[in-house]
Design a protein around this motif. Sequence first.
Motif, mmCIF file in Angstrom:
data_model
loop_
_atom_site.group_PDB
_atom_site.id
_atom_site.type_symbol
_atom_site.label_atom_id
_atom_site.label_comp_id
_atom_site.label_asym_id
_atom_site.label_seq_id
_atom_site.Cartn_x
_atom_site.Cartn_y
_atom_site.Cartn_z
ATOM 1 N N GLN A 98 0.724 -1.286 -0.539
ATOM 2 C CA GLN A 98 0.070 0.072 -0.121
ATOM 3 C C GLN A 98 1.053 1.388 -0.010
ATOM 4 O OE1 GLN A 98 -2.565 -0.200 2.806
ATOM 5 N NE2 GLN A 98 -3.010 -2.208 3.014
ATOM 6 N N VAL A 99 0.273 2.513 -0.772
ATOM 7 C CA VAL A 99 1.189 3.676 -0.372
ATOM 8 C C VAL A 99 0.252 4.077 0.465
ATOM 9 C CG1 VAL A 99 0.562 5.800 -1.636
ATOM 10 C CG2 VAL A 99 0.964 3.579 -3.187
ATOM 11 N N LEU A 100 1.562 4.809 1.398
ATOM 12 C CA LEU A 100 0.935 5.587 2.592
ATOM 13 C C LEU A 100 1.293 6.663 2.021
ATOM 14 C CD1 LEU A 100 3.560 4.079 5.135
ATOM 15 C CD2 LEU A 100 1.750 2.864 4.554
ATOM 16 N N GLU A 101 -0.268 7.142 2.145
ATOM 17 C CA GLU A 101 -0.927 8.649 2.553
ATOM 18 C C GLU A 101 0.119 10.102 3.501
ATOM 19 O OE1 GLU A 101 -2.359 9.696 -0.515
ATOM 20 O OE2 GLU A 101 -2.374 8.196 -0.672
ATOM 21 N N GLN A 102 0.235 11.249 2.555
ATOM 22 C CA GLN A 102 0.886 12.313 3.682
ATOM 23 C C GLN A 102 1.927 11.609 4.857
ATOM 24 O OE1 GLN A 102 0.745 15.317 2.910
ATOM 25 N NE2 GLN A 102 -0.425 14.799 0.920
ATOM 26 N N HIS A 103 2.887 10.646 4.647
ATOM 27 C CA HIS A 103 3.377 10.848 5.321
ATOM 28 C C HIS A 103 4.800 11.065 5.989
ATOM 29 C CE1 HIS A 103 7.028 7.815 7.240
ATOM 30 N NE2 HIS A 103 6.061 7.342 8.112
ATOM 31 N N GLU A 109 11.437 14.780 -2.658
ATOM 32 C CA GLU A 109 11.376 13.806 -3.038
ATOM 33 C C GLU A 109 12.073 12.126 -3.935
ATOM 34 O OE1 GLU A 109 9.089 14.439 -7.024
ATOM 35 O OE2 GLU A 109 9.433 16.648 -6.714
ATOM 36 N N GLN A 127 9.414 8.117 -2.380
ATOM 37 C CA GLN A 127 8.497 9.414 -2.534
ATOM 38 C C GLN A 127 7.815 10.670 -3.130
ATOM 39 O OE1 GLN A 127 9.191 11.296 2.715
ATOM 40 N NE2 GLN A 127 10.098 12.230 1.071
ATOM 41 N N ASP A 128 7.119 11.520 -3.207
ATOM 42 C CA ASP A 128 6.928 11.808 -4.321
ATOM 43 C C ASP A 128 6.592 13.254 -3.262
ATOM 44 O OD1 ASP A 128 3.941 12.328 -2.779
ATOM 45 O OD2 ASP A 128 3.306 11.221 -4.308
ATOM 46 N N GLN A 130 3.981 14.660 -2.537
ATOM 47 C CA GLN A 130 3.183 15.256 -1.364
ATOM 48 C C GLN A 130 3.830 14.508 -0.043
ATOM 49 O OE1 GLN A 130 2.362 14.509 -5.255
ATOM 50 N NE2 GLN A 130 2.266 16.635 -4.689
ATOM 51 N N ARG A 132 3.552 11.248 0.055
ATOM 52 C CA ARG A 132 3.666 9.900 0.072
ATOM 53 C C ARG A 132 4.886 8.568 -0.331
ATOM 54 N NH1 ARG A 132 -0.788 12.327 -3.519
ATOM 55 N NH2 ARG A 132 0.585 12.106 -5.225
ATOM 56 N N ALA A 134 5.604 4.874 -1.737
ATOM 57 C CA ALA A 134 5.004 3.941 -2.180
ATOM 58 C C ALA A 134 6.147 3.041 -2.455
ATOM 59 C CB ALA A 134 4.832 4.555 -3.935
#
Length: 151
Positions: A98-103, A109, A127-128, A130, A132, A134
């Motif tokens: 799973q992708v972790l949102e707003q970690h 990035e 890490q992007d 934002q 996140r 992945a």
Amino acid sequence: MDESSLTLQVTCSKGTYVRTLGQDLAAALGTYGYIDHLRRLWVEPFHGESMVTIEELQASAADSAGLQRWLLPLDRGIQSWPRVDLDADAARRMLDGQVLEQHAGTQGEGNVRIYGPAGEFLGIAQQDAQGRLAPRRLIANQRDRIVASSC
């Protein structure tokens, strides 16, 4: 250097063709030449680490303790990457793909190395902008340890 040979030690970045460098050097000297011995002394980031031949490694394999002395930690080659530590829940979700949102990991990035709640290396994530995370490359057997330790 003697009348028929030249010994050269080169420190270079990846993508350098040392054999081509040898040809260019010979051409600059107005002659022909070839490399009769090429030996890599180290590869970044492993400067100063012991290097062994395949034969030495095979001989050590007969004894598990002997083999262990040559093995480096899995994350040794990416120590320069940012580190992100995850709690048990986030580690479980990451290991489930799973992708972790707003970690709240690192700034920026790119590739990061990820660790579980006990400091164990879990793998590599992307890490992007934002924040996140992945999963990219994970160590499969770590999932069972994380699940068992948090039950």
